[in-house]
Enzyme design. Structure first.
Site, PDB file in Angstrom:
ATOM      1  N   ASP A 163       1.115  -0.979  -0.388  1.00 37.04           N
ATOM      2  CA  ASP A 163      -0.490   0.212  -0.035  1.00 37.04           C
ATOM      3  C   ASP A 163       1.128   0.998   0.010  1.00 37.04           C
ATOM      4  OD1 ASP A 163      -2.048   1.951   0.426  1.00 37.04           O
ATOM      5  OD2 ASP A 163      -3.243  -0.102   1.049  1.00 37.04           O
ATOM      6  N   HIS A 174       1.770   1.674  -3.223  1.00 40.70           N
ATOM      7  CA  HIS A 174       0.277   2.558  -3.777  1.00 40.70           C
ATOM      8  C   HIS A 174       1.133   4.447  -3.424  1.00 40.70           C
ATOM      9  CE1 HIS A 174      -3.407  -0.262  -3.093  1.00 40.70           C
ATOM     10  NE2 HIS A 174      -2.211  -0.517  -3.182  1.00 40.70           N
TER      11      HIS A 174
END
Length: 425
Positions: free
Chosen positions: A245, A268
């Site tokens: 993430d 991310h």
């Protein structure tokens, strides 16, 4: 001292932090290179005594031993978790009373796999249902030693696949700390985010090595490297992050943040947000410099994500929209990407796939004075022909966004950007 091979290979440097912390005094600001903090970081006082944490070594809970050592050596001492020893933590530890103390973690500290206990007793923080195994706060606290904090994440990855509403603890909670250094440390197998920094100031993270993947078909999800919330004057540098993430995420009300010299893989990106999630709340992220980042195998490189003015749903356990605020004076300078979907992504439609609805209910949170410069590399091609996207829900809430020296292409050689409701300077 020695530093992990991963960090040495990634940056070609040694981080003399443990040695510095053990000296009579040391300056946190001096080890921040090449850029310096927005404001000088306070120094660390001398440590004059040492306490060693006893361990059972057989899986029994060592929490009481940890608290005993901390109370003995608080106010001027150093607490050591000895090398080649394994410590088990089975109780939530409130360590917000610390002052002028070091935690030298040389050994392996693992949190128990009692998911029922942790869901009931982990510390409930005040943002997005965040909970933590422990919380460290106080004044002038250093945590280092090149040892390992292990969140025993596999049981949580499997449990989350069955029930996405469970409360998964964050591995490291820095809550209410003024003046501190975290690292070098190895962080492994966090159930959720790796580090949550809240209501804290003047904190340096230096030499953090993050990794931990699922061994089953159930992925390790929401494993952000850092999430900063209601904090100011924080430095994150010289670290390697392998996760699934955000590499670093700036949550609401974060100011004066320096992030430099990171190697991010599988993430991310380095993200502002998400912001504007809660109606009636005012979210501000201001004065952020992100410098010299290597980003590999990620969905994004540089990212700003803001919820629209109306309600939206990202997932079963993540909904929002309608909050107000400001994102201002954010600079991303120097990012090398490889196999990244978007080199740059700015959106005020986070969580809302229907762009018609997003435009009908534009974000109440303004984005202004943003700089992206000195980017290079090749995207994954997933968004081909685009290599970036800047989508504002209204031109009234996006201004002065600049991009320069962006040398990024897709595998096919394309270099387009999608821009909506914004004039890219």
């Amino acid at each position: 001292m020695k530093i992990s091979n991963t960090l040495t290979q990634a940056f070609g440097l040694l981080l003399p932090l443990s040695a510095a912390v053990q000296a009579k005094e040391y300056s946190r600001s001096e080890v921040c290179q090449p850029n310096h903090p927005f404001k000088p970081l306070p120094g660390s006082q001398a440590r004059t005594r040492t306490c060693h944490v006893a361990n059972h070594g057989d899986g029994r809970d060592d929490s009481a031993n940890v608290l005993s050592a901390l109370k003995q050596c608080n106010n001027g001492g150093k607490v050591v978790f000895d090398a080649d020893k394994k410590y088990t933590i089975g109780k939530a530890l409130d360590m917000t009373f610390l002052k002028h103390v070091d935690l030298e973690i040389q050994g392996h500290v693992q949190f128990s796999d009692d998911t029922d206990y942790w869901q009931e007793n982990s510390f409930k923080q005040i943002f997005q249902n965040a909970t933590t195994f422990f919380q460290i706060g106080g004044e002038d606290v250093n945590v280092y030693g090149e040892g390992t904090l292990d969140g025993n994440g596999q049981v949580w990855y499997d449990l989350y696949a069955e029930d996405p509403l469970i409360l998964r603890p964050i591995l490291v909670g820095i809550v209410g700390l003024n003046g501190g250094t975290i690292g070098p440390l190895n962080l492994r197998y966090s159930p959720q985010w790796y580090q949550f920094v809240a209501n804290s100031s003047n904190v340096l993270f230096d030499g953090i090595d993050i990794s931990g993947y699922s061994s089953s078909e159930n992925e390790a999800k929401n494993t952000d490297g850092w999430d900063l919330y209601r904090s100011t004057n924080v430095v994150i540098q010289n670290s390697v992050i392998n996760n699934g993430d955000d590499c670093v995420s700036f949550k609401p009300n974060v100011t004066d943040i320096l992030v430099q010299n990171l190697h991010c893989n599988g993430s991310h990106g380095i993200s502002v947000g998400s912001l504007g999630q809660y109606p009636g709340e005012v979210d501000i992220v201001q004065n952020v410099l992100v410098y010299n980042i290597s980003m590999f195998n990620a969905s994004d490189g540089a990212r700003i994500k803001v919820w629209p003015g109306g309600s939206a749903a990202m997932s079963t356990d993540l909904q929002g929209g309608g909050g107000s605020g400001l994102v201002k004076n954010i600079t991303y300078d120097g990012m090398t990407i490889d196999n990244v979907d978007y080199a740059i992504e700015v959106t005020q439609c986070y969580g809302q796939k229907n762009l018609t609805l997003c435009n009908e209910f534009p974000s109440k949170l303004a984005i202004e004075d943003i700089v992206f410069k000195n980017f290079k590399g090749v995207t994954s091609g997933k968004r081909d022909p685009d290599v970036g996207m800047i989508v504002c829900s209204s031109p009234d809430v996006c201004s002065n966004i600049k991009a320069s020296n962006i040398d990024v292409v897709s595998p096919d050689g394309d270099d387009q950007f999608t821009c909506t409701n914004v004039s890219l300077l």
